[in-house]
Design an enzyme around this catalytic site. Structure first.
Site, PDB file in Angstrom:
ATOM      1  N   ASN A 166     -10.357  -0.472   0.406  1.00  0.00           N
ATOM      2  CA  ASN A 166      -8.839  -0.300   0.400  1.00  0.00           C
ATOM      3  C   ASN A 166      -8.349  -0.978  -1.044  1.00  0.00           C
ATOM      4  O   ASN A 166      -8.513  -2.287  -1.061  1.00  0.00           O
ATOM      5  CB  ASN A 166      -8.315  -1.085   1.607  1.00  0.00           C
ATOM      6  CG  ASN A 166      -6.763  -1.081   1.555  1.00  0.00           C
ATOM      7  OD1 ASN A 166      -6.251  -1.104   0.666  1.00  0.00           O
ATOM      8  ND2 ASN A 166      -6.129  -1.383   2.832  1.00  0.00           N
ATOM      9  N   HIS A 204      -3.421   7.099   2.173  1.00  0.00           N
ATOM     10  CA  HIS A 204      -4.032   5.732   1.604  1.00  0.00           C
ATOM     11  C   HIS A 204      -5.289   5.352   2.325  1.00  0.00           C
ATOM     12  O   HIS A 204      -5.467   5.560   3.608  1.00  0.00           O
ATOM     13  CB  HIS A 204      -2.821   4.551   2.167  1.00  0.00           C
ATOM     14  CG  HIS A 204      -3.401   3.096   1.908  1.00  0.00           C
ATOM     15  ND1 HIS A 204      -3.849   2.674   0.847  1.00  0.00           N
ATOM     16  CD2 HIS A 204      -3.223   2.119   2.771  1.00  0.00           C
ATOM     17  CE1 HIS A 204      -4.234   1.429   0.959  1.00  0.00           C
ATOM     18  NE2 HIS A 204      -3.792   1.103   2.088  1.00  0.00           N
ATOM     19  N   CYS A 234       0.890  -1.239   0.008  1.00  0.00           N
ATOM     20  CA  CYS A 234      -0.006  -0.041  -0.183  1.00  0.00           C
ATOM     21  C   CYS A 234       0.835   1.336   0.130  1.00  0.00           C
ATOM     22  O   CYS A 234       0.362   2.521  -0.107  1.00  0.00           O
ATOM     23  CB  CYS A 234      -0.896   0.063   1.129  1.00  0.00           C
ATOM     24  SG  CYS A 234      -1.945  -1.468   1.153  1.00  0.00           S
TER      25      CYS A 234
HETATM   26  O1  UT7 Z   1      -3.644  -1.341   3.644  1.00  0.00           O
HETATM   27  C1  UT7 Z   1      -2.770  -1.982   4.648  1.00  0.00           C
HETATM   28  C2  UT7 Z   1      -3.023  -1.421   5.896  1.00  0.00           C
HETATM   29  N1  UT7 Z   1      -4.010  -2.087   6.504  1.00  0.00           N
HETATM   30  C3  UT7 Z   1      -4.909  -1.332   7.487  1.00  0.00           C
HETATM   31  O2  UT7 Z   1      -4.642  -0.199   7.630  1.00  0.00           O
HETATM   32  C4  UT7 Z   1      -5.900  -2.088   8.462  1.00  0.00           C
HETATM   33  C5  UT7 Z   1      -5.651  -1.602   9.936  1.00  0.00           C
HETATM   34  N2  UT7 Z   1      -6.694  -2.203  10.756  1.00  0.00           N
HETATM   35  C6  UT7 Z   1      -7.725  -1.651  10.797  1.00  0.00           C
HETATM   36  O3  UT7 Z   1      -8.221  -1.094   9.898  1.00  0.00           O
HETATM   37  C7  UT7 Z   1      -8.849  -2.329  11.788  1.00  0.00           C
HETATM   38  O4  UT7 Z   1      -7.901  -3.135  12.936  1.00  0.00           O
HETATM   39  C8  UT7 Z   1      -9.870  -3.252  11.319  1.00  0.00           C
HETATM   40  C9  UT7 Z   1     -11.067  -2.702  10.358  1.00  0.00           C
HETATM   41  C10 UT7 Z   1      -9.278  -4.340  10.371  1.00  0.00           C
HETATM   42  C11 UT7 Z   1     -10.439  -4.063  12.265  1.00  0.00           C
HETATM   43  O5  UT7 Z   1     -11.232  -3.149  13.376  1.00  0.00           O
HETATM   44  P1  UT7 Z   1     -10.880  -3.249  14.679  1.00  0.00           P
HETATM   45  O6  UT7 Z   1     -11.629  -2.043  15.579  1.00  0.00           O
HETATM   46  O7  UT7 Z   1      -9.537  -3.266  15.013  1.00  0.00           O
HETATM   47  O8  UT7 Z   1     -11.592  -4.506  15.149  1.00  0.00           O
HETATM   48  P2  UT7 Z   1     -10.948  -5.987  16.084  1.00  0.00           P
HETATM   49  O9  UT7 Z   1     -10.085  -6.818  15.154  1.00  0.00           O
HETATM   50  O10 UT7 Z   1     -10.286  -5.445  17.278  1.00  0.00           O
HETATM   51  O11 UT7 Z   1     -12.150  -6.666  16.040  1.00  0.00           O
HETATM   52  C12 UT7 Z   1     -13.212  -6.371  17.193  1.00  0.00           C
HETATM   53  C13 UT7 Z   1     -14.334  -7.353  17.201  1.00  0.00           C
HETATM   54  C14 UT7 Z   1     -13.864  -8.793  17.480  1.00  0.00           C
HETATM   55  O12 UT7 Z   1     -14.677  -9.636  18.150  1.00  0.00           O
HETATM   56  P3  UT7 Z   1     -14.428  -9.706  19.667  1.00  0.00           P
HETATM   57  O13 UT7 Z   1     -13.139 -10.606  19.730  1.00  0.00           O
HETATM   58  O14 UT7 Z   1     -14.269  -8.374  20.169  1.00  0.00           O
HETATM   59  O15 UT7 Z   1     -15.579 -10.821  20.216  1.00  0.00           O
HETATM   60  C15 UT7 Z   1     -13.822  -9.389  15.878  1.00  0.00           C
HETATM   61  O16 UT7 Z   1     -14.140 -10.791  15.795  1.00  0.00           O
HETATM   62  O17 UT7 Z   1     -15.066  -7.289  16.116  1.00  0.00           O
HETATM   63  C16 UT7 Z   1     -14.966  -8.599  15.419  1.00  0.00           C
HETATM   64  N3  UT7 Z   1     -15.079  -8.482  14.023  1.00  0.00           N
HETATM   65  C17 UT7 Z   1     -16.138  -8.321  13.165  1.00  0.00           C
HETATM   66  N4  UT7 Z   1     -17.334  -8.324  13.431  1.00  0.00           N
HETATM   67  C18 UT7 Z   1     -18.462  -8.121  12.533  1.00  0.00           C
HETATM   68  C19 UT7 Z   1     -13.821  -8.517  13.040  1.00  0.00           C
HETATM   69  N5  UT7 Z   1     -14.489  -8.293  11.719  1.00  0.00           N
HETATM   70  C20 UT7 Z   1     -15.802  -8.183  11.721  1.00  0.00           C
HETATM   71  C21 UT7 Z   1     -16.662  -8.126  10.950  1.00  0.00           C
HETATM   72  N6  UT7 Z   1     -18.036  -7.949  11.284  1.00  0.00           N
HETATM   73  N7  UT7 Z   1     -16.462  -7.864   9.665  1.00  0.00           N
END
Ligand code: UT7
Length: 327
Positions: A283, A253, A120
């Protein structure tokens, strides 16, 4: 001395173009495929829809060539005028590289073409690479394309990653300054990488003539982006002898709206200057900055002489920023 002084030839930004596949996949569609909701995806990422490649028509080569063609036309040039094509992609149609196919489709027979892989950060790294050939007087007209079809490498059963990515391509034509227009419009840049974070975001070779799907530690990548991206923007502004409020536009990005908001907040930037179109495209990796740039140019929001900072970040880990004047 800044990192863009001391050379005979300046860099000008003379055209942009972009292309995305026709097929749109909305959050509502995704909620039929994995355990997620439109509300979760929109509130956690800002993404509502993405364009997804549909068959050979939407290969990296075809999308890249479409974006490149538009950028060349916008620059008032023909493919024969192009000396160098840099294709920034991490999802090549061919492990030997896709830039040659782009050259062939465009009919850019005079050009030399190669791929650049920096995930990216690919567009920012490609811009700095292209500028070196221009600054040293080696090439005059460079077509820089960021293109990725990450949908090929997504595990469509993994709700943590499949909601994030979309496909597309964006391009700019960079041109050496002439005696009539002697300015150097690439005002500052900074590129960084840290291999210690290499395991946080990967498409790993699986040992069976294929690769694993995308794996990502989302929380760690998020933290890395919010901490490191403001640093490189400040560094490139410093080289440009500018401050954040001098900018007309900040194009990050397009990975997550919350990352954009946090970076804008840390930099004390006017949020109205922060370009965002991830709601429509998700993305798109190396394509996200030039797609956003082109959309803002097409809409007449970016005008000649506007000051723009861009910043990319992602796998590697890699990150970088550039500050330039449009035109
Ligand atoms: O281009 C390369 C660069 N990449 C990035 O910049 C990505 C950077 N990271 C992010 O944008 C975020 O970390 C994400 C959008 C990928 C995830 O968001 P988050 O707020 O960090 O969520 P999380 O991974 O902490 O997950 C929170 C909860 C989890 O459930 P529990 O463990 O709290 O029960 C996940 O299982 O949300 C759950 N979860 C979902 N729920 C519904 C994860 N994905 C989903 C989903 N729908 N699609």
């Amino acid at each position: 001395m800044t990192n863009t002084e001391s050379s005979l030839f300046g860099v000008r930004f003379v055209g942009s173009g972009s292309a995305v596949p026709d097929r749109v996949l909305t959050n509502i569609d995704l909620a039929q495929m994995v355990d997620t909701t439109d509300e979760w995806i929109a509130s956690r990422t800002g993404i509502r829809a993405r364009h997804i490649a549909d068959g050979d028509e939407d290969s990296v080569a075809n999308l890249a060539a479409q974006a490149g063609q538009k950028a060349i036309a916008a620059a008032g040039l023909t493919p024969q005028d192009i000396d160098l094509i840099i294709l920034s992609t991490s999802t090549s149609d061919d492990l030997f590289g896709t830039a040659g196919r782009v050259q062939q489709i465009l009919g850019a027979e005079r050009a030399v073409a190669f791929d650049l892989v920096a995930a990216c950060s690919g567009f920012v790294f490609g811009l700095v690479t292209a500028s070196q050939y221009i600054r040293t007087g080696v090439y005059k007209n460079v077509l820089l394309i960021g293109a990725d079809v990450l949908s090929r490498w997504v595990d469509w059963e993994d709700r943590r990653t499949c909601i994030l990515f979309g496909d597309g391509a964006g391009a700019v034509v960079l041109q050496a300054s002439s005696e009539i227009k002697p300015e150097n419009n690439l005002l500052g840049f900074e590129m960084r990488s840290d291999g210690k974070g290499n395991n946080l975001l990967n498409i790993n070779y699986s040992g069976r003539s294929t690769f694993e799907p995308i794996s990502m530690n989302g929380q760690e990548v998020y933290r890395f982006a919010v901490r490191r991206v403001p640093e490189v923007i400040e560094k490139s502004l410093h080289y440009a002898n500018l401050e954040i409020h001098d900018l007309d536009w900040l194009i990050l990005h397009q990975a997550n709206q919350r990352i954009i908001d946090a970076v804008v907040n840390r930099l004390d930037c006017d949020p109205a200057k922060a370009v965002s179109n991830m709601g429509k495209y998700g993305n798109t990796s190396a394509a996200s900055i030039p797609i956003a740039l082109d959309e803002w140019v097409q809409a007449g929001k970016i005008q000649p002489d506007h000051l723009i900072a861009i910043a990319g970040f992602g796998a590697g880990l890699s990150w970088g920023s550039a500050v330039f004047r449009w035109g």
